[in-house]
Scaffold this motif. Sequence first.
Motif, PDB file in Angstrom:
ATOM      1  N   PRO A 204     -35.301 -35.259  22.644  1.00  0.00           N
ATOM      2  CA  PRO A 204     -36.280 -36.133  21.999  1.00  0.00           C
ATOM      3  C   PRO A 204     -37.047 -35.376  20.913  1.00  0.00           C
ATOM      4  CG  PRO A 204     -36.323 -36.451  24.370  1.00  0.00           C
ATOM      5  CD  PRO A 204     -35.440 -35.263  24.117  1.00  0.00           C
ATOM      6  N   ASP A 205     -37.628 -36.128  19.968  1.00  0.00           N
ATOM      7  CA  ASP A 205     -38.214 -35.523  18.768  1.00  0.00           C
ATOM      8  C   ASP A 205     -39.270 -34.466  19.066  1.00  0.00           C
ATOM      9  OD1 ASP A 205     -36.623 -37.430  17.650  1.00  0.00           O
ATOM     10  OD2 ASP A 205     -38.217 -38.536  16.642  1.00  0.00           O
ATOM     11  N   HIS A 206     -40.065 -34.660  20.115  1.00  0.00           N
ATOM     12  CA  HIS A 206     -41.140 -33.702  20.402  1.00  0.00           C
ATOM     13  C   HIS A 206     -40.609 -32.402  20.988  1.00  0.00           C
ATOM     14  CE1 HIS A 206     -40.471 -35.753  24.233  1.00  0.00           C
ATOM     15  NE2 HIS A 206     -41.198 -34.854  24.862  1.00  0.00           N
ATOM     16  N   TRP A 207     -39.303 -32.364  21.255  1.00  0.00           N
ATOM     17  CA  TRP A 207     -38.679 -31.148  21.768  1.00  0.00           C
ATOM     18  C   TRP A 207     -37.656 -30.600  20.773  1.00  0.00           C
ATOM     19  CZ3 TRP A 207     -39.696 -27.408  24.829  1.00  0.00           C
ATOM     20  CH2 TRP A 207     -40.433 -27.583  26.000  1.00  0.00           C
ATOM     21  N   HIS A 208     -37.894 -30.777  19.467  1.00  0.00           N
ATOM     22  CA  HIS A 208     -36.987 -30.223  18.464  1.00  0.00           C
ATOM     23  C   HIS A 208     -37.391 -28.818  18.033  1.00  0.00           C
ATOM     24  CE1 HIS A 208     -35.046 -34.245  16.946  1.00  0.00           C
ATOM     25  NE2 HIS A 208     -34.785 -33.965  18.211  1.00  0.00           N
ATOM     26  N   SER A 209     -38.608 -28.672  17.553  1.00  0.00           N
ATOM     27  CA  SER A 209     -39.005 -27.404  16.931  1.00  0.00           C
ATOM     28  C   SER A 209     -39.081 -26.238  17.903  1.00  0.00           C
ATOM     29  CB  SER A 209     -40.361 -27.564  16.229  1.00  0.00           C
ATOM     30  OG  SER A 209     -40.248 -28.414  15.120  1.00  0.00           O
ATOM     31  N   GLN A 210     -39.631 -26.466  19.107  1.00  0.00           N
ATOM     32  CA  GLN A 210     -39.822 -25.330  20.014  1.00  0.00           C
ATOM     33  C   GLN A 210     -38.505 -24.692  20.448  1.00  0.00           C
ATOM     34  OE1 GLN A 210     -42.464 -25.896  23.365  1.00  0.00           O
ATOM     35  NE2 GLN A 210     -41.904 -23.926  24.272  1.00  0.00           N
ATOM     36  N   PRO A 211     -37.539 -25.439  20.979  1.00  0.00           N
ATOM     37  CA  PRO A 211     -36.281 -24.768  21.354  1.00  0.00           C
ATOM     38  C   PRO A 211     -35.542 -24.196  20.154  1.00  0.00           C
ATOM     39  CG  PRO A 211     -36.100 -27.143  21.639  1.00  0.00           C
ATOM     40  CD  PRO A 211     -37.541 -26.853  21.395  1.00  0.00           C
ATOM     41  N   ALA A 212     -35.688 -24.843  18.982  1.00  0.00           N
ATOM     42  CA  ALA A 212     -35.039 -24.297  17.782  1.00  0.00           C
ATOM     43  C   ALA A 212     -35.668 -22.961  17.395  1.00  0.00           C
ATOM     44  CB  ALA A 212     -35.135 -25.286  16.632  1.00  0.00           C
ATOM     45  N   MET A 213     -36.986 -22.870  17.469  1.00  0.00           N
ATOM     46  CA  MET A 213     -37.663 -21.599  17.190  1.00  0.00           C
ATOM     47  C   MET A 213     -37.214 -20.512  18.153  1.00  0.00           C
ATOM     48  SD  MET A 213     -41.630 -22.583  16.349  1.00  0.00           S
ATOM     49  CE  MET A 213     -42.103 -20.842  16.227  1.00  0.00           C
ATOM     50  N   GLU A 214     -37.201 -20.851  19.435  1.00  0.00           N
ATOM     51  CA  GLU A 214     -36.851 -19.853  20.451  1.00  0.00           C
ATOM     52  C   GLU A 214     -35.375 -19.457  20.349  1.00  0.00           C
ATOM     53  OE1 GLU A 214     -40.034 -20.718  23.978  1.00  0.00           O
ATOM     54  OE2 GLU A 214     -38.565 -22.281  23.592  1.00  0.00           O
ATOM     55  N   ALA A 215     -34.526 -20.415  19.953  1.00  0.00           N
ATOM     56  CA  ALA A 215     -33.122 -20.077  19.736  1.00  0.00           C
ATOM     57  C   ALA A 215     -32.982 -19.119  18.559  1.00  0.00           C
ATOM     58  CB  ALA A 215     -32.310 -21.345  19.486  1.00  0.00           C
ATOM     59  N   ALA A 216     -33.738 -19.370  17.488  1.00  0.00           N
ATOM     60  CA  ALA A 216     -33.694 -18.482  16.325  1.00  0.00           C
ATOM     61  C   ALA A 216     -34.144 -17.078  16.714  1.00  0.00           C
ATOM     62  CB  ALA A 216     -34.577 -19.030  15.206  1.00  0.00           C
ATOM     63  N   LEU A 217     -35.214 -16.993  17.477  1.00  0.00           N
ATOM     64  CA  LEU A 217     -35.732 -15.687  17.891  1.00  0.00           C
ATOM     65  C   LEU A 217     -34.768 -14.971  18.830  1.00  0.00           C
ATOM     66  CD1 LEU A 217     -39.495 -16.628  18.391  1.00  0.00           C
ATOM     67  CD2 LEU A 217     -38.434 -15.471  16.448  1.00  0.00           C
ATOM     68  N   ALA A 218     -33.914 -15.755  19.517  1.00  0.00           N
ATOM     69  CA  ALA A 218     -32.891 -15.157  20.383  1.00  0.00           C
ATOM     70  C   ALA A 218     -31.619 -14.830  19.611  1.00  0.00           C
ATOM     71  CB  ALA A 218     -32.573 -16.108  21.539  1.00  0.00           C
ATOM     72  N   GLY A 219     -31.611 -15.110  18.305  1.00  0.00           N
ATOM     73  CA  GLY A 219     -30.453 -14.795  17.481  1.00  0.00           C
ATOM     74  C   GLY A 219     -29.335 -15.814  17.550  1.00  0.00           C
ATOM     75  N   LYS A 220     -29.638 -17.008  18.065  1.00  0.00           N
ATOM     76  CA  LYS A 220     -28.610 -18.047  18.158  1.00  0.00           C
ATOM     77  C   LYS A 220     -28.615 -18.908  16.890  1.00  0.00           C
ATOM     78  CE  LYS A 220     -28.452 -16.917  22.627  1.00  0.00           C
ATOM     79  NZ  LYS A 220     -27.424 -16.006  23.162  1.00  0.00           N
ATOM     80  N   ASP A 221     -27.440 -19.299  16.434  1.00  0.00           N
ATOM     81  CA  ASP A 221     -27.343 -20.281  15.361  1.00  0.00           C
ATOM     82  C   ASP A 221     -27.586 -21.666  15.945  1.00  0.00           C
ATOM     83  OD1 ASP A 221     -26.725 -18.405  13.279  1.00  0.00           O
ATOM     84  OD2 ASP A 221     -24.715 -18.238  14.136  1.00  0.00           O
ATOM     85  N   ILE A 222     -28.028 -22.605  15.093  1.00  0.00           N
ATOM     86  CA  ILE A 222     -28.607 -23.849  15.607  1.00  0.00           C
ATOM     87  C   ILE A 222     -28.123 -25.060  14.825  1.00  0.00           C
ATOM     88  CG2 ILE A 222     -30.779 -25.069  16.067  1.00  0.00           C
ATOM     89  CD1 ILE A 222     -31.991 -22.043  15.580  1.00  0.00           C
ATOM     90  N   TYR A 223     -27.711 -26.098  15.543  1.00  0.00           N
ATOM     91  CA  TYR A 223     -27.563 -27.430  14.976  1.00  0.00           C
ATOM     92  C   TYR A 223     -28.701 -28.255  15.548  1.00  0.00           C
ATOM     93  CZ  TYR A 223     -25.484 -31.701  13.146  1.00  0.00           C
ATOM     94  OH  TYR A 223     -25.265 -32.861  12.443  1.00  0.00           O
ATOM     95  N   LEU A 224     -29.572 -28.770  14.679  1.00  0.00           N
ATOM     96  CA  LEU A 224     -30.799 -29.430  15.118  1.00  0.00           C
ATOM     97  C   LEU A 224     -30.823 -30.879  14.672  1.00  0.00           C
ATOM     98  CD1 LEU A 224     -33.657 -29.267  16.377  1.00  0.00           C
ATOM     99  CD2 LEU A 224     -34.480 -28.530  14.127  1.00  0.00           C
ATOM    100  N   GLN A 225     -30.957 -31.770  15.641  1.00  0.00           N
ATOM    101  CA  GLN A 225     -31.108 -33.174  15.291  1.00  0.00           C
ATOM    102  C   GLN A 225     -32.410 -33.398  14.522  1.00  0.00           C
ATOM    103  OE1 GLN A 225     -29.872 -36.156  15.034  1.00  0.00           O
ATOM    104  NE2 GLN A 225     -27.850 -35.485  15.706  1.00  0.00           N
TER     105      GLN A 225
END
Length: 458
Positions: A122-143
Amino acid sequence: MQRRKFINRTTLGAAALVGFPSIVPAHVLGKDAPSNKINIGQIGCGRIARDHDIYDTIRFKDARYVAVCDVDSKRASNAKGLVDNFYNAKTGKENYMDAKVYDDYREMLLNKDIDAVVISTPDHWHSQPAMEAALAGKDIYLQKPTSLTVSEGQQLREAVQSKNVILQVGTQQRAMPQFRVAAELVRNGRIGDIHTVKIGLPGDPAGPVAPEMPIPSNLNFDMWLGSTPEVPYTEIGVHPQNDYSRPGWLRQRNYGAGMITGWGQHHYDSAAWGMNTELTGPSSVEALAEFPKSGLWNVHGDFFVKHEYDNGITVYTSGGYTNGIRYEGTEGWIFVSRGAYTASASDPVDQEKSAKALNASDPSILASVIGENEIHLEKIDDQHGNWLDCIKTRKQPISPIEKGHKACTICLISDIAMHFDRKLQWDPKNEIFLNDEEANAMLHREQRKPYGTDYIRI
């Protein structure tokens, strides 16, 4: 394999043990060996994940889904069934894949075998996991939308750029040829000097009063709420427990802003492509909107938004226009839409009004050939495929974080303007309203600890 066939073949009842992904010797698949693939984890296993993101990623030979995660254990288990059965059918080997199931994406991000994540929450859970994925060095596909607030989007942009990860925003209209063709024709002056853009975007209806209900045992409702205020559970306010139809959270302001962000980021991104304003934004915004006076659903209904740009272009957005984008210039107009395309089975698309994907004031405009020395925009065949290619090449994808953030910001300041009976002046470079503390206060939302982007260190 068509998306619907994929879902039908990978039935919900797949039974498999929860464990780490199977280790398959390289000789089994040769050039398609697991070591040559991008190991992907799925965060969020609802409607968009099932109907769109999982299928549109897993079908590429470079992708290897190895994990799924959802705060609803039923949905996580069903997604595991989709993934496992896809590989079983593809390889002809029973139990070829045993996708790992997580109930907390933060544990998934600790798995060093995972290279990238697809975020379909859901929209309110987009930025936080994307930020944490970036900090973990993971590439991201973000809705889309990229963020719940402008402040969140800024934080996400900083995290992605600081870690040099590949983030693709799911604005897949860039992969639909008619949107690129329309933008190229406009950018190359086929309708003269563009002065007006009209964007058709529907609103949402009011909803019913919904009673408080017991929280299902399979749902971690506190984590589902995340950084948003604590409220009583009701099924229509979250997502259906027995199917994957359109969820009620889409129509609640705690979790998004309604269609202005839900579909708005698609259209504002595409319009910016044609206007050559992808890395900037409007200098003013004003809006009118109706909001429900009762019931659970409280996002905007009928609305009208006006944006003015320093280059002289004015953009109008309303449900009164046909869904799509109409560019108007001194020598004609071009209209572009998705046609009959839907991202999921329950998209509220009026098929009759959406049948025409590309039109113009003069048919000869559409037949015009873009010359060798004219502007040629980037061409891709698939949004998810482009993301996978860029993970390998480390080139920026067609919808990188900066462009995604700028398009999302236009949506968010439009939503803010709906709450003020005045024209707001916007500084697109510094991303702040000029001389308006009341409007600027809405660029950020208070976040409920321990969740939220404010508590992540970059």
